[in-house]
Design an enzyme around this catalytic site. Structure first.
Site, short mmCIF file in Angstrom:
data_model
loop_
_atom_site.label_atom_id
_atom_site.label_comp_id
_atom_site.label_asym_id
_atom_site.label_seq_id
_atom_site.Cartn_x
_atom_site.Cartn_y
_atom_site.Cartn_z
N ASN A 110 0.84 -1.15 0.22
CA ASN A 110 0.08 0.07 0.02
C ASN A 110 0.91 1.19 0.10
O ASN A 110 1.57 1.53 1.05
CB ASN A 110 -1.06 0.08 1.43
CG ASN A 110 -1.65 1.06 1.40
OD1 ASN A 110 -1.87 2.08 0.51
ND2 ASN A 110 -2.22 1.20 2.60
N HIS A 156 -9.54 0.92 5.26
CA HIS A 156 -8.05 1.35 5.73
C HIS A 156 -8.24 2.02 7.13
O HIS A 156 -8.96 3.13 7.25
CB HIS A 156 -6.95 1.76 4.99
CG HIS A 156 -5.65 1.69 5.75
ND1 HIS A 156 -5.06 2.63 6.36
CD2 HIS A 156 -4.52 0.79 5.30
CE1 HIS A 156 -3.96 2.34 6.72
NE2 HIS A 156 -3.62 1.39 6.14
N GLY A 207 2.72 1.76 10.70
CA GLY A 207 3.60 2.88 10.75
C GLY A 207 4.56 3.33 11.99
O GLY A 207 5.07 4.36 12.14
N SER A 227 3.74 -2.56 10.30
CA SER A 227 5.07 -2.78 10.49
C SER A 227 5.80 -4.01 10.08
O SER A 227 6.75 -4.53 10.68
CB SER A 227 5.56 -2.19 11.94
OG SER A 227 5.19 -0.99 12.24
N GLU A 279 -5.32 -5.34 10.62
CA GLU A 279 -4.19 -4.16 10.86
C GLU A 279 -4.73 -3.73 12.17
O GLU A 279 -5.14 -2.65 12.32
CB GLU A 279 -4.41 -3.23 9.88
CG GLU A 279 -3.94 -3.71 8.27
CD GLU A 279 -3.34 -2.72 7.49
OE1 GLU A 279 -2.15 -3.02 7.00
OE2 GLU A 279 -4.03 -1.65 7.19
N LYS A 318 0.12 4.24 -0.14
CA LYS A 318 -0.58 5.48 0.41
C LYS A 318 -0.39 6.62 -0.57
O LYS A 318 -0.32 6.44 -1.73
CB LYS A 318 -0.01 5.79 1.65
CG LYS A 318 -0.04 4.35 2.64
CD LYS A 318 0.00 4.66 4.04
CE LYS A 318 -0.03 3.35 4.91
NZ LYS A 318 0.05 3.47 6.14
N GLY A 323 2.84 -1.40 4.38
CA GLY A 323 2.88 0.19 4.13
C GLY A 323 4.31 0.76 3.85
O GLY A 323 5.10 0.47 2.89
N GLY A 324 4.89 1.17 4.82
CA GLY A 324 6.34 1.78 4.51
C GLY A 324 7.36 0.72 3.87
O GLY A 324 8.10 1.32 2.99
N GLU A 370 -6.73 4.58 8.23
CA GLU A 370 -6.48 5.88 7.86
C GLU A 370 -7.60 6.57 7.45
O GLU A 370 -7.99 7.63 7.57
CB GLU A 370 -5.37 6.22 7.01
CG GLU A 370 -3.86 5.96 7.63
CD GLU A 370 -2.75 5.48 6.98
OE1 GLU A 370 -2.86 5.49 5.58
OE2 GLU A 370 -2.03 4.77 7.38
C1 PEP Z 1 -0.54 0.00 6.26
O1 PEP Z 1 -0.90 1.15 6.22
O2 PEP Z 1 -1.52 -0.92 5.81
C2 PEP Z 1 0.62 -0.88 6.89
C3 PEP Z 1 0.64 -1.89 7.31
O3 PEP Z 1 1.51 0.25 7.33
P1 PEP Z 1 3.10 -0.02 7.75
O4 PEP Z 1 3.61 -1.32 7.09
O5 PEP Z 1 4.01 1.02 7.40
O6 PEP Z 1 2.86 -0.22 9.09
#
Ligand code: PEP
Length: 254
Positions: A12, A98, A176, A216, A170, A14, A237-238, A100
């Site tokens: 993702n 999500h 994050g 993460s 999640e 973002k 994500g990251g 967010e």
């Molecule tokens: C996400 O936003 O779906 C996510 C899991 O982010 P991260 O891997 O950065 O924690």
């Protein structure tokens, strides 16, 4: 790794990456991951990069996902994107709900359920996100929150649609933050979600649904997480923003 369900690992992006940066990323991923057959690999760029990324991955094992979609068809909905527009770019998956979007756009389970129905109506596959906050976990409300979110956002689906739906667990406190759920916390939450699906549908449907873990995920923890019996992939994500880390998460999971 021998899994009951095929792993699905999605990145993702973002609100990151220009078109040029997105193309660099997928060109690198194509080279690194060309031989991977054991995992469904999905990249979810922002809407602005879907067209070019779609062309760039046409001849590869990467699949395209979007990060959101309108619950409505074409019409007077300023700023929204309809299913038909995503299909133009061969999008296969759509991330819905999500945390967010639940937090900043105040998306409710009822809205996510409508979006999930629209995603299926267009023969796309939703990745429906659920997860508790830190305060909810610390007050022992994790199962209650998951129960409400899973039932509320998947309630309208048919059995056939449920099998084609991916659920992403999640925990909000792990997104994050660098804090990953322990493998036991992830497995427990995934097993709980699967038990809910068995109650809502039946055991045979629940066994077929892929449940991703997100929060993460990195190359150093992906193998252990994916080795859990009810963890069928990851939403990243990251670490999905760099070729090296996303490719290693996938390679370490096989
Ligand atoms: C996400 O936003 O779906 C996510 C899991 O982010 P991260 O891997 O950065 O924690």
């Amino acid at each position: 790794m021998n899994k009951e369900r095929k792993l699905i690992i999605a990145g993702n992006w973002k609100m990151n990456k220009t078109v040029a940066e997105g193309l660099d990323l997928v060109h690198g991923l194509k080279l690194e991951l060309a031989s991977v057959k054991e995992v469904d690999i999905v990249v979810c760029p922002p809407f602005t990069a879907l067209s070019e990324v779609s062309k760039a991955i046409l001849d590869s094992n990467l699949r395209l996902g979007a990060q959101n979609m309108s619950e409505n068809g074409l019409g007077a909905y300023t700023g929204e994107i309809a299913a038909g527009m995503l299909k133009e770019f061969s999008v296969r998956y759509v991330i819905l709900g999500h945390s967010e979007r639940r937090q900043y756009q105040k998306e409710s389970d009822a809205l996510i359920a409508k979006k999930a129905a629209s995603v299926h109506a267009a023969a796309l596959k939703p990745i429906v996100c659920v997860g508790e906050t830190l305060a909810e976990r610390e007050s022992n409300q994790t199962e209650q929150v998951l129960d409400t979110q899973v039932r509320g956002s998947l309630c309208g689906l048919t059995r056939e649609q449920m099998v084609e739906t991916v659920v992403a667990y999640e925990p909000v406190w792990a997104i994050g933050t660098g804090k990953t759920a322990t493998t036991q916390q992830a497995q427990d939450a995934h097993a709980f979600i699967r038990s809910l699906l068995a109650k809502m549908f039946d055991e045979s449907i629940a066994k077929k649904v892929r449940i991703q873990y997100g929060g993460s995920v990195k190359p150093s923890n992906s193998r252990e997480l994916m080795s859990q019996p009810d963890v069928d992939g990851a939403l990243v994500g990251g670490a999905a923003l760099e070729v090296r880390s996303f490719a290693d998460i996938i390679k370490n999971s096989i």
